[in-house]
Design a protein around this motif. Structure first.
Motif, PDB file in Angstrom:
ATOM      1  N   ALA A  82      84.540  22.673  87.220  1.00  0.00           N
ATOM      2  CA  ALA A  82      83.233  23.128  86.742  1.00  0.00           C
ATOM      3  C   ALA A  82      83.315  24.382  85.892  1.00  0.00           C
ATOM      4  N   LYS A  95      81.591  28.509  76.602  1.00  0.00           N
ATOM      5  CA  LYS A  95      80.369  27.725  76.763  1.00  0.00           C
ATOM      6  C   LYS A  95      79.390  28.021  75.635  1.00  0.00           C
ATOM      7  N   ASN A 105      77.323  19.176  82.069  1.00  0.00           N
ATOM      8  CA  ASN A 105      78.232  20.324  81.952  1.00  0.00           C
ATOM      9  C   ASN A 105      79.304  20.066  80.894  1.00  0.00           C
ATOM     10  N   TRP A 134      81.032  22.822  76.452  1.00  0.00           N
ATOM     11  CA  TRP A 134      82.168  23.722  76.390  1.00  0.00           C
ATOM     12  C   TRP A 134      83.011  23.382  75.163  1.00  0.00           C
ATOM     13  N   GLN A 145      84.416  19.090  78.382  1.00  0.00           N
ATOM     14  CA  GLN A 145      84.350  19.619  79.733  1.00  0.00           C
ATOM     15  C   GLN A 145      84.921  21.045  79.737  1.00  0.00           C
TER      16      GLN A 145
END
Length: 304
Positions: A54, A77, A93, A96, A128
């Protein structure tokens, strides 16, 4: 299969996207994936390992490997809100990227808004936190230098979390896949794709073949930028920006240069044949294992 179609199919693997997944709804309450019983088992797909990270690897930023076989160290990010962009599907998520990609998107979004080309970008999947193979949707996007931009302009209000998870992008392609939908396609779409293609960092832009056909028909003046616009099915709601390897990053493997010409030739015609429109299903490719990725990706995966 002709040599032409073989070449196109090979290139297709570099940016393969499962079309339905791009517009699948998100969720307001994403559930963390359960731990893997034995993450050191060499048979565990790499996507299962990278999909559970994460946060980025606390390492200096660098791209490792190839677009469809690699990973990302020191990921950054993209902020979910900017003055000229908003990030969609936050539950994935996947906003990135390498710092050069984040900086590019911020700069490009502001540029097209300030020049009156586009009201602002709605950004879909990037990478990711540590790059690598994804559990769903993409064979590429592994290095942090790929990003999907929706073919819907940013609205004049800040989208709610519900809207970001549930809104669909605009499908600009006709139902028969043979041309654009004139009710949805606009000159602003053409101008946006031109602006993106003219950016020197951009290696390729992937669009639906019908979009490429429309651009070939409508572009005037200097057409050299059309070479970067590569046709690939699945890109009817968004276009895919791919940057070149960042300067000085020797671990990043370059893609072959785009073919000569503007791409408005027989190579484009193939995408509208029965062979391309209705391909025969082939054997499913097994997922990549960690051992098949560059060796440095093991350190990226294990970093704090």
């Amino acid at each position: 299969m002709t040599m032409l179609s073989w070449t196109i199919r090979t290139a297709l693997l570099l940016c393969l996207t499962v079309p339905a997944l791009a517009q699948d709804l998100g969720t307001l309450d994403p559930v963390p994936l359960p731990p893997i019983a034995n993450p050191n088992d060499p048979s565990v797909p790499a996507r299962e390992l990278f999909g559970r990270k994460a946060e980025p690897a606390a390492l200096p930023p660098r791209v490792i490997g190839f677009y469809s076989n690699g990973c990302l160290a020191g990921g950054e990010k993209l902020p979910i809100d900017g003055d000229a962009w908003q990030v969609m599907r936050l539950s994935r998520n996947r906003n990135w990227g390498h710092p050069v990609m984040v900086a590019f998107l911020e700069r490009f979004a502001r540029k097209v808004k300030e020049q009156g080309i586009w009201p602002g970008l709605l950004v879909g999947d990037m990478a990711q936190p540590r790059g690598g193979p994804m559990l769903t949707g993409h064979a590429s996007h592994q290095l942090g230098i790929d990003a999907d931009v929706w073919l819907s302009p940013m609205p004049n209000h800040r989208l709610s979390r519900v809207e970001r998870e549930n809104l669909s992008a605009t499908n600009v392609v006709r139902a028969d896949w043979l041309d654009i939908d004139p009710k949805q396609w606009t000159k602003a779409h053409l101008a946006l794709l031109r602006a993106a293609s003219l950016e020197p960092e951009v290696e390729r832009i992937f669009v639906n073949p019908a979009i490429k056909k429309a651009v070939c028909r409508e572009a005037t003046g200097d057409r050299s930028w059309l070479a970067k616009l590569r046709p690939v099915y699945g890109h009817n709601y968004h276009f895919h920006i791919r940057l070149s390897c960042p300067a000085g990053e020797a671990e990043c493997k370059h893609q072959d240069p785009v073919p000569a010409g503007d791409g408005c030739d027989a190579s484009l015609d193939w995408w509208f044949t029965q062979e391309a429109l209705h391909p025969k299903p082939g054997p499913e490719k097994p997922p990549l294992k960690l051992a098949e990725l560059p060796a440095q990706c093991r350190a990226v995966l294990g970093a704090p």
